[in-house]
Design an enzyme around this catalytic site. Sequence first.
Site, PDB file in Angstrom:
ATOM      1  N   GLU A  93       0.864  -1.194   0.000  1.00 21.41           N
ATOM      2  CA  GLU A  93       0.000   0.000   0.000  1.00 21.41           C
ATOM      3  C   GLU A  93       0.894   1.234   0.000  1.00 21.41           C
ATOM      4  N   GLY A 114      -6.645   1.092   4.404  1.00 20.79           N
ATOM      5  CA  GLY A 114      -8.090   1.335   4.277  1.00 20.79           C
ATOM      6  C   GLY A 114      -8.523   1.924   2.949  1.00 20.79           C
ATOM      7  N   LYS A 130     -19.346  10.037   5.378  1.00 22.92           N
ATOM      8  CA  LYS A 130     -20.448   9.736   6.306  1.00 22.92           C
ATOM      9  C   LYS A 130     -20.297  10.497   7.622  1.00 22.92           C
ATOM     10  N   GLY A 156     -24.527  12.618  -9.417  1.00 25.33           N
ATOM     11  CA  GLY A 156     -24.378  11.221  -8.988  1.00 25.33           C
ATOM     12  C   GLY A 156     -24.284  11.168  -7.473  1.00 25.33           C
ATOM     13  N   GLU A 186     -26.128  18.611 -14.001  1.00 26.67           N
ATOM     14  CA  GLU A 186     -26.084  17.213 -14.445  1.00 26.67           C
ATOM     15  C   GLU A 186     -26.246  17.153 -15.960  1.00 26.67           C
ATOM     16  N   GLY A 201     -17.592  10.968 -11.771  1.00 24.03           N
ATOM     17  CA  GLY A 201     -17.267   9.545 -11.821  1.00 24.03           C
ATOM     18  C   GLY A 201     -15.831   9.282 -11.411  1.00 24.03           C
ATOM     19  N   ARG A 202     -15.472   8.000 -11.388  1.00 20.42           N
ATOM     20  CA  ARG A 202     -14.115   7.603 -11.002  1.00 20.42           C
ATOM     21  C   ARG A 202     -13.543   6.633 -12.031  1.00 20.42           C
ATOM     22  N   HIS A 258     -43.228  -3.835  14.881  1.00 18.17           N
ATOM     23  CA  HIS A 258     -43.959  -2.567  14.819  1.00 18.17           C
ATOM     24  C   HIS A 258     -43.574  -1.703  16.016  1.00 18.17           C
TER      25      HIS A 258
HETATM   26  P1  FAD Z   1      -9.559   1.617  -2.989  1.00 18.85           P
HETATM   27  O1  FAD Z   1     -10.341   1.800  -1.762  1.00 18.85           O
HETATM   28  O2  FAD Z   1      -9.467   2.737  -3.953  1.00 18.85           O
HETATM   29  O3  FAD Z   1      -8.105   1.190  -2.508  1.00 18.85           O
HETATM   30  C1  FAD Z   1      -7.059   0.986  -3.385  1.00 18.85           C
HETATM   31  C2  FAD Z   1      -5.764   1.249  -2.660  1.00 18.85           C
HETATM   32  O4  FAD Z   1      -4.705   0.825  -3.513  1.00 18.85           O
HETATM   33  C3  FAD Z   1      -5.507   2.721  -2.375  1.00 18.85           C
HETATM   34  O5  FAD Z   1      -5.278   2.913  -1.007  1.00 18.85           O
HETATM   35  C4  FAD Z   1      -4.275   3.069  -3.200  1.00 18.85           C
HETATM   36  O6  FAD Z   1      -3.392   3.951  -2.520  1.00 18.85           O
HETATM   37  C5  FAD Z   1      -3.613   1.716  -3.351  1.00 18.85           C
HETATM   38  N1  FAD Z   1      -2.796   1.605  -4.572  1.00 18.85           N
HETATM   39  C6  FAD Z   1      -3.144   1.915  -5.837  1.00 18.85           C
HETATM   40  N2  FAD Z   1      -2.146   1.607  -6.692  1.00 18.85           N
HETATM   41  C7  FAD Z   1      -1.158   1.098  -5.921  1.00 18.85           C
HETATM   42  C8  FAD Z   1       0.137   0.583  -6.223  1.00 18.85           C
HETATM   43  N3  FAD Z   1       0.609   0.505  -7.477  1.00 18.85           N
HETATM   44  N4  FAD Z   1       0.912   0.147  -5.199  1.00 18.85           N
HETATM   45  C9  FAD Z   1       0.460   0.184  -3.909  1.00 18.85           C
HETATM   46  N5  FAD Z   1      -0.755   0.642  -3.579  1.00 18.85           N
HETATM   47  C10 FAD Z   1      -1.548   1.090  -4.574  1.00 18.85           C
HETATM   48  N6  FAD Z   1     -18.651   3.099  -1.473  1.00 18.85           N
HETATM   49  C11 FAD Z   1     -19.612   2.553  -0.708  1.00 18.85           C
HETATM   50  O7  FAD Z   1     -19.899   1.368  -0.837  1.00 18.85           O
HETATM   51  N7  FAD Z   1     -20.289   3.305   0.224  1.00 18.85           N
HETATM   52  C12 FAD Z   1     -20.022   4.606   0.398  1.00 18.85           C
HETATM   53  O8  FAD Z   1     -20.641   5.247   1.244  1.00 18.85           O
HETATM   54  C13 FAD Z   1     -19.027   5.212  -0.401  1.00 18.85           C
HETATM   55  N8  FAD Z   1     -18.733   6.514  -0.256  1.00 18.85           N
HETATM   56  C14 FAD Z   1     -17.747   7.066  -1.019  1.00 18.85           C
HETATM   57  C15 FAD Z   1     -17.488   8.423  -0.869  1.00 18.85           C
HETATM   58  C16 FAD Z   1     -16.503   9.022  -1.626  1.00 18.85           C
HETATM   59  C17 FAD Z   1     -16.229  10.496  -1.445  1.00 18.85           C
HETATM   60  C18 FAD Z   1     -15.738   8.242  -2.538  1.00 18.85           C
HETATM   61  C19 FAD Z   1     -14.636   8.874  -3.340  1.00 18.85           C
HETATM   62  C20 FAD Z   1     -15.999   6.890  -2.701  1.00 18.85           C
HETATM   63  C21 FAD Z   1     -17.014   6.292  -1.949  1.00 18.85           C
HETATM   64  N9  FAD Z   1     -17.337   4.948  -2.093  1.00 18.85           N
HETATM   65  C22 FAD Z   1     -18.339   4.398  -1.341  1.00 18.85           C
HETATM   66  C23 FAD Z   1     -16.632   4.081  -3.028  1.00 18.85           C
HETATM   67  C24 FAD Z   1     -15.585   3.225  -2.285  1.00 18.85           C
HETATM   68  O9  FAD Z   1     -14.697   4.083  -1.612  1.00 18.85           O
HETATM   69  C25 FAD Z   1     -14.825   2.348  -3.272  1.00 18.85           C
HETATM   70  O10 FAD Z   1     -15.744   1.579  -4.019  1.00 18.85           O
HETATM   71  C26 FAD Z   1     -13.887   1.410  -2.539  1.00 18.85           C
HETATM   72  O11 FAD Z   1     -12.968   2.119  -1.765  1.00 18.85           O
HETATM   73  C27 FAD Z   1     -13.139   0.529  -3.544  1.00 18.85           C
HETATM   74  O12 FAD Z   1     -12.290  -0.315  -2.847  1.00 18.85           O
HETATM   75  P2  FAD Z   1     -10.963  -0.899  -3.518  1.00 18.85           P
HETATM   76  O13 FAD Z   1     -10.332  -1.754  -2.484  1.00 18.85           O
HETATM   77  O14 FAD Z   1     -11.271  -1.496  -4.835  1.00 18.85           O
HETATM   78  O15 FAD Z   1     -10.043   0.361  -3.847  1.00 18.85           O
HETATM   79  P1  NAI Z   2     -21.382   8.823 -10.479  1.00 15.74           P
HETATM   80  O1  NAI Z   2     -21.063   7.952 -11.608  1.00 15.74           O
HETATM   81  O2  NAI Z   2     -22.218   8.341  -9.372  1.00 15.74           O
HETATM   82  O3  NAI Z   2     -22.099  10.162 -11.012  1.00 15.74           O
HETATM   83  C1  NAI Z   2     -21.509  10.995 -11.950  1.00 15.74           C
HETATM   84  C2  NAI Z   2     -22.592  11.877 -12.537  1.00 15.74           C
HETATM   85  O4  NAI Z   2     -21.969  12.862 -13.307  1.00 15.74           O
HETATM   86  C3  NAI Z   2     -23.552  11.138 -13.447  1.00 15.74           C
HETATM   87  O5  NAI Z   2     -24.864  11.477 -13.110  1.00 15.74           O
HETATM   88  C4  NAI Z   2     -23.171  11.624 -14.843  1.00 15.74           C
HETATM   89  O6  NAI Z   2     -24.244  11.641 -15.738  1.00 15.74           O
HETATM   90  C5  NAI Z   2     -22.688  13.017 -14.525  1.00 15.74           C
HETATM   91  N1  NAI Z   2     -21.751  13.581 -15.485  1.00 15.74           N
HETATM   92  C6  NAI Z   2     -20.771  12.943 -16.160  1.00 15.74           C
HETATM   93  N2  NAI Z   2     -20.094  13.827 -16.926  1.00 15.74           N
HETATM   94  C7  NAI Z   2     -20.655  15.048 -16.706  1.00 15.74           C
HETATM   95  C8  NAI Z   2     -20.398  16.357 -17.175  1.00 15.74           C
HETATM   96  N3  NAI Z   2     -19.411  16.593 -18.019  1.00 15.74           N
HETATM   97  N4  NAI Z   2     -21.173  17.365 -16.729  1.00 15.74           N
HETATM   98  C9  NAI Z   2     -22.185  17.149 -15.849  1.00 15.74           C
HETATM   99  N5  NAI Z   2     -22.472  15.920 -15.371  1.00 15.74           N
HETATM  100  C10 NAI Z   2     -21.709  14.889 -15.777  1.00 15.74           C
HETATM  101  O7  NAI Z   2     -19.958   9.336  -9.967  1.00 15.74           O
HETATM  102  P2  NAI Z   2     -19.521  10.037  -8.619  1.00 15.74           P
HETATM  103  O8  NAI Z   2     -20.675  10.698  -7.972  1.00 15.74           O
HETATM  104  O9  NAI Z   2     -18.328  10.835  -8.961  1.00 15.74           O
HETATM  105  O10 NAI Z   2     -19.093   8.806  -7.727  1.00 15.74           O
HETATM  106  C11 NAI Z   2     -18.041   7.930  -8.170  1.00 15.74           C
HETATM  107  C12 NAI Z   2     -18.240   6.555  -7.617  1.00 15.74           C
HETATM  108  O11 NAI Z   2     -18.067   6.520  -6.220  1.00 15.74           O
HETATM  109  C13 NAI Z   2     -19.601   6.013  -7.944  1.00 15.74           C
HETATM  110  O12 NAI Z   2     -19.451   4.935  -8.821  1.00 15.74           O
HETATM  111  C14 NAI Z   2     -20.166   5.555  -6.656  1.00 15.74           C
HETATM  112  O13 NAI Z   2     -20.590   4.235  -6.734  1.00 15.74           O
HETATM  113  C15 NAI Z   2     -19.033   5.671  -5.653  1.00 15.74           C
HETATM  114  N6  NAI Z   2     -19.597   6.288  -4.465  1.00 15.74           N
HETATM  115  C16 NAI Z   2     -20.506   5.590  -3.738  1.00 15.74           C
HETATM  116  C17 NAI Z   2     -21.135   6.144  -2.669  1.00 15.74           C
HETATM  117  C18 NAI Z   2     -22.149   5.351  -1.944  1.00 15.74           C
HETATM  118  O14 NAI Z   2     -22.209   4.153  -2.134  1.00 15.74           O
HETATM  119  N7  NAI Z   2     -22.961   5.959  -1.111  1.00 15.74           N
HETATM  120  C19 NAI Z   2     -20.840   7.502  -2.225  1.00 15.74           C
HETATM  121  C20 NAI Z   2     -19.895   8.171  -3.089  1.00 15.74           C
HETATM  122  C21 NAI Z   2     -19.306   7.562  -4.136  1.00 15.74           C
END
Ligand code: FAD
Ligand code: NAI
Length: 470
Positions: free
Chosen positions: A35, A41, A53, A182, A203, A272-273, A449
């Site tokens: 990592e 994490g 959260k 999103g 959006e 998006g990501r 309930h």
């Molecule tokens: P990651 O959590 O991204 O972990 C990957 C790790 O790999 C990172 O720590 C990175 O540093 C490390 N890494 C990468 N490349 C290398 C390398 N070459 N060598 C060593 N280490 C490396 N999902 C939910 O289900 N519920 C939520 O409420 C939620 N809220 C979110 C809120 C935000 C703001 C964001 C951005 C995301 C949220 N997500 C949520 C999405 C969730 O965080 C991801 O789906 C999840 O973290 C993915 O897990 P992962 O293990 O695949 O990757």
């Molecule tokens: P997202 O994919 O959820 O939403 C992106 C939104 O941006 C979409 O509605 C899309 O139509 C819009 N969009 C794309 N290009 C655009 C543009 N040029 N102009 C205006 N709108 C545009 O992506 P988001 O919100 O960035 O989250 C990324 C990922 O993280 C999601 O896949 C989500 O699953 C995860 N995540 C999950 C959470 C949870 O489970 N509660 C909380 C936060 C993130």
Amino acid sequence: MAEYDYDVLVIGAGPGGYVAAIRAAQLGLKTACAESRDTLGGTCLNVGCIPSKALLHASEYFDAAANGAMKDMGIDVSPKLNLDQMHAQRRDAVDGLTKGIEFLFKKNKVDWKKGRATFQDAHTVKVGDETVTAKDIVIATGSSVTPLPGIEIDNDNHVVVDSTGALELPAVPKKMVVIGGGVIGLELGSVWRRLGAEVTCVEFLDEILPGMDGDVRKESRKIFKKQGIDFKLGTKVTGVEVKGKTATLTMEPSKGGDAETMDVDCVLVSIGRKPNTEGLGLEAIGLEPNERGQIETDHDFRTSVDSVWAIGDVIPGPMLAHKAEDEGIAVAENIAGQTGIVNHALIPSVVYTWPEIAGVGLTTEQAIEKMGGDKAAIKVGKFPMAANSRAKTNHEPDGFVKVIAEAETDRVLGVWAIASVAGTMIAQAAQAMEFGTTSEDIAYTCHAHPTHSEAIKEAAMAVQGKPIHM
Ligand code: FAD
Ligand code: NAI
């Protein structure tokens, strides 16, 4: 020991990677996890699920106090925001949980290799200066923010930020635009709206929350609008110019048309990501990501390269922590010669706004499509939260539960909910569907309930047209 330093090396310690490493160790495999962050994490614990959260929870209390919800219950308060303390409790939560993973690694004898990992060959990875060999290697490198071409994110300036920057704003912006309706845009937009920002969500599509049930998308937007978030749907941002602490956005209709500008003091880019594969040295092992940058795997999470596996955000599927965790368990079990399976058809999704929005299985639109476009082949039962005694008593009338079943067999295809505790409620639907439930099964299951979950029972009863409290 053998020809390798480890049985398993996991790259990335997010919820996919750290869970895979712990399960592999539990199964008796000698395991290391690379990592590059200073803490374990991944995105989830450091800059994702947990800190978002923490701010959502705290800002919800502030909102309830500031906007009259507490007054309605006989509590007169005039809250004063202490943003520094709100951030401190967020950092505390992150600190405690990331240290918790470090403890679990020690307890399970998982070695943390600190640094960036790069493949040398299919069994050899360089982590910093160290070379580590393993019989099996799991790629769990996660994802990072998708940039918007031409718009520069500068989290330190706090004006044009991504989700990580939006968690760290030192003051409440007066005017904020979130680009993308999103999950991130709505969750973090809600946080700053509750704390006093005027929030506009831009959006690209004609509706927010793509991928969710049509009714849920429409109704949730109405609720957010009522709370004060402004929406510009079918609109694309074409440029952002920053001058000092002000950003001028230029936007136009997605389908083309006249441009307009808006001055704001914070822009959150949340469109998006994208999977993290850069610098991983995939070329050294002949592994090529697909056109979306993801690493393809088979059902068991094997990549096309022998002994290399992949899980989590870096592979296709929803980018969710619980999906990554379940894949982490499954991949470790498969490496150990057991049968690890994830049912990708039943991954719940939750938006942690107020109220929460949750769903599992098919949307109405997907269910109709699955039935060859025959609307009569599905039955839908809907029950409003305003008719649920607990929600009504708690002053939480917004939302509904929707159960979608196959007309012929009554098998439940999808459950969707907008409710204060929808994220918790959806677990029962996921579990029932995992066991192939019918709507009748849910309708005849005794629910305590007064609970919000009774709305799921009533929506299931509504599939047969016989809800009691409506
Ligand atoms: P990651 O959590 O991204 O972990 C990957 C790790 O790999 C990172 O720590 C990175 O540093 C490390 N890494 C990468 N490349 C290398 C390398 N070459 N060598 C060593 N280490 C490396 N999902 C939910 O289900 N519920 C939520 O409420 C939620 N809220 C979110 C809120 C935000 C703001 C964001 C951005 C995301 C949220 N997500 C949520 C999405 C969730 O965080 C991801 O789906 C999840 O973290 C993915 O897990 P992962 O293990 O695949 O990757
Ligand atoms: P997202 O994919 O959820 O939403 C992106 C939104 O941006 C979409 O509605 C899309 O139509 C819009 N969009 C794309 N290009 C655009 C543009 N040029 N102009 C205006 N709108 C545009 O992506 P988001 O919100 O960035 O989250 C990324 C990922 O993280 C999601 O896949 C989500 O699953 C995860 N995540 C999950 C959470 C949870 O489970 N509660 C909380 C936060 C993130």
